[in-house]
Design an enzyme around this catalytic site. Structure first.
Site, PDB file in Angstrom:
ATOM      1  N   SER A 154       0.835  -1.214   0.000  1.00 25.49           N
ATOM      2  CA  SER A 154       0.000   0.000   0.000  1.00 25.49           C
ATOM      3  C   SER A 154       0.858   1.247   0.000  1.00 25.49           C
ATOM      4  O   SER A 154       0.460   2.276  -0.532  1.00 25.49           O
ATOM      5  CB  SER A 154      -0.833   0.095   1.272  1.00 25.49           C
ATOM      6  OG  SER A 154      -1.558  -1.043   1.484  1.00 25.49           O
TER       7      SER A 154
ATOM      8  N   HIS B 278      -0.738  -2.170  -7.172  1.00 29.36           N
ATOM      9  CA  HIS B 278      -1.537  -1.895  -5.980  1.00 29.36           C
ATOM     10  C   HIS B 278      -3.022  -2.035  -6.282  1.00 29.36           C
ATOM     11  O   HIS B 278      -3.612  -1.212  -6.990  1.00 29.36           O
ATOM     12  CB  HIS B 278      -1.199  -0.476  -5.468  1.00 29.36           C
ATOM     13  CG  HIS B 278      -1.881  -0.136  -4.187  1.00 29.36           C
ATOM     14  ND1 HIS B 278      -2.323   1.127  -3.885  1.00 29.36           N
ATOM     15  CD2 HIS B 278      -2.216  -0.898  -3.121  1.00 29.36           C
ATOM     16  CE1 HIS B 278      -2.886   1.126  -2.696  1.00 29.36           C
ATOM     17  NE2 HIS B 278      -2.828  -0.097  -2.210  1.00 29.36           N
TER      18      HIS B 278
ATOM     19  N   GLU C 265      -3.221   0.440  -9.370  1.00 32.55           N
ATOM     20  CA  GLU C 265      -2.131   1.397  -9.568  1.00 32.55           C
ATOM     21  C   GLU C 265      -0.883   0.604  -9.949  1.00 32.55           C
ATOM     22  O   GLU C 265      -0.535  -0.361  -9.264  1.00 32.55           O
ATOM     23  CB  GLU C 265      -1.848   2.187  -8.288  1.00 32.55           C
ATOM     24  CG  GLU C 265      -2.975   3.147  -7.912  1.00 32.55           C
ATOM     25  CD  GLU C 265      -2.726   3.877  -6.574  1.00 32.55           C
ATOM     26  OE1 GLU C 265      -3.325   4.933  -6.374  1.00 32.55           O
ATOM     27  OE2 GLU C 265      -1.957   3.377  -5.729  1.00 32.55           O
TER      28      GLU C 265
ATOM     29  N   ASN D  61      -4.029   6.247  -1.834  1.00 35.15           N
ATOM     30  CA  ASN D  61      -3.756   6.305  -0.390  1.00 35.15           C
ATOM     31  C   ASN D  61      -3.239   7.678   0.048  1.00 35.15           C
ATOM     32  O   ASN D  61      -3.377   8.046   1.219  1.00 35.15           O
ATOM     33  CB  ASN D  61      -2.768   5.207   0.027  1.00 35.15           C
ATOM     34  CG  ASN D  61      -3.470   3.872   0.207  1.00 35.15           C
ATOM     35  OD1 ASN D  61      -4.696   3.817   0.318  1.00 35.15           O
ATOM     36  ND2 ASN D  61      -2.713   2.794   0.231  1.00 35.15           N
TER      37      ASN D  61
END
Ligand code: 3HC
Length: 410
Positions: free
Chosen positions: A150, A171, A183, A222
């Site tokens: 992450s 990701h 991602e 994130n």
């Protein structure tokens, strides 16, 4: 498109081989990924293994103990059953998917024919160091490595392997079965051939890849999501309101599919806490941490998976809170919008992604129903900037408006 048709299409795509463009030196392009090994069968690992098997890949799902694998296979069956119930998958595809998915404990066995390894083990660099040492020695030299981390730096993780050129960040978003975004994060040494192979792989999964141009803390989603959880706790404290009031406003006024506390519980407070530490370690500007996150983590109130986080839950399966219009009236989510858009603008100022990719990532990775910067326009850019300036004067630099946002107001 029905999943079974999609799988058939994917199988035919995988049959084709593409030549790399002549200008690119690409030792590490993998033209035909057929066998995928997923390391780690937790929340993300089991979901990634499932979607890869659904898309026609042969998948080995590896974990260190049988009970973890049994739990993962139970969740996969639950999810596949849901898809059958909703006519998104036929019973035949259900059986075919399961037949392509083999749980395994022995790592060497698990890596034997892997074209691609996707690592989804817990976010602990010392654990990953051990895993990558073993994986490097057992995997074929041509095998590509991807990490579902992450927040850990892709370039640093690549250095733990014997093949930094074939290493990439991949990701996925929770739940991988439903979230369309992946991602794709390039490390400093990732070769162009590896990027191309993995972008194609993600498309063949039936997902949408967004290329993250720089290996920054939090990547795209994130970088926006994790700071928002902390900000929501500050809002609750400052305004003396309930979790439901904030969540209802996020959902009904900002177009989020879940409230932010609901989403944090769903993601897991362990994941949020770890991501917070890693992001803050890499870049103090990215987050204004609230101590409650660490406290909940220490109390093992990890959200839905432990039955309690910000809210209480009756099971560890998918469970939602009732967020109603009446609760959405008390909280003005402008601070949340301001923090989200300020971090989004940081990504744009720093060339991490284009505005189109940013909005795509938020739509497909967080389920946002409206474009973030369009919502800023609706609320008024000047109001958003004033709010950030006011917060910056009171609480520090984290809130200082990004130059990109200031430019939007011109
Ligand atoms: N497989 C199959 N079906 C599933 C499932 C799964 N894994 N999980 C849930 N479902 C089912 C539910 O059971 C429900 O079915 P039901 O109607 O029979 O009960 C259905 O899917 C979902 O329907 P809902 O009406 O409850 O939900 P929504 O329409 O809101 O969609 C959602 C659900 C796609 C999860 C949406 O709420 C969403 O996009 N939420 C945001 C999720 C998000 O932001 N994820 C990213 C978090 S950040 C992250 O993962 C990165 C990490 O590094 C921290």
């Amino acid at each position: 498109m029905a999943l079974e048709n999609h799988s058939l299409k994917l199988l035919s795509i995988q049959g084709k081989t593409k030549s790399p463009p002549p200008s690119i030196v690409c030792d590490h392009r993998m033209d035909k990924i057929a066998n995928v090994t997923v390391l780690g069968s937790g929340t993300m690992g089991h979901g990634i293994a499932q979607i890869a098997a659904m898309a026609g890949f042969k998948v080995l799902l590896r974990d260190v103990e049988q009970r973890f694998l049994d739990n993962a296979m139970d969740k996969i069956k639950w999810s596949l059953n849901k898809l059958v119930e909703k006519n998104k998958m036929t019973k035949e595809s259900f059986d075919q998917t399961l037949s392509r998915l083999v749980p395994v404990i022995d790592l060497k066995e698990g890596l034997k024919d892997a074209d691609l390894v996707i690592e989804a083990v817990p976010e602990d660099l010392s654990l990953k160091r051990i895993v990558y040492k073993d994986v490097s020695s057992y995997a074929d030299p041509k095998t590509l490595f991807a990490s579902n981390t992450s927040t850990l730096p892709i370039s640093e993780m690549a250095e733990l392997t014997d093949r930094p050129g074939s290493f990439i960040g991949l990701h996925f978003f929770n739940p991988p079965q439903l979230m369309k975004l992946v991602e794709v994060i390039r490390g400093h040494q990732t070769e162009q051939g590896t990027v191309e192979s993995l972008m194609t792989f993600v498309e063949n999964l039936g997902k949408t890849p967004v290329l993250v141009q720089k290996d920054v803390a939090g990547f795209i989603v994130n970088r926006i999501f994790i700071p928002l959880v902390h900000e929501a706790v500050f809002c609750k404290e400052r305004d003396g309101i309930t979790y439901e009031e904030i969540d209802a406003a996020m959902k009904l006024k900002l177009g989020f599919p879940m409230g932010i506390f609901e989403l944090a519980d769903y993601t897991g407070l362990d994941v949020i806490n770890k991501a917070t530490h890693e992001m803050y370690l890499r870049d103090k500007k990215v987050i204004n941490p609230h101590p409650l996150i660490e406290k909940l983590f220490e109390q093992k109130k990890l959200g839905q998976k432990t039955g309690e986080g910000f809210y209480s839950y009756s099971s560890d399966k998918y469970e939602r809170k009732d967020l109603v219009q009446a609760d959405a009236t008390t909280f003005d989510p402008i601070v949340m919008l301001a923090v989200a858009s300020n971090n989004a603008c940081w990504l744009l100022s720093n060339g991490v992604c284009s505005q189109a990719d940013l909005e795509k990532a938020l739509r497909l990775g967080m389920g946002l129903k409206k474009e973030l910067l369009a919502t800023v326009q609706e609320f008024g850019i000047k109001r958003v900037i004033e709010k950030l300036q006011e917060m910056s004067d009171k609480y520090g630099k984290f809130y200082a408006p990004d130059p990109y946002l200031l430019k939007l107001a011109d």
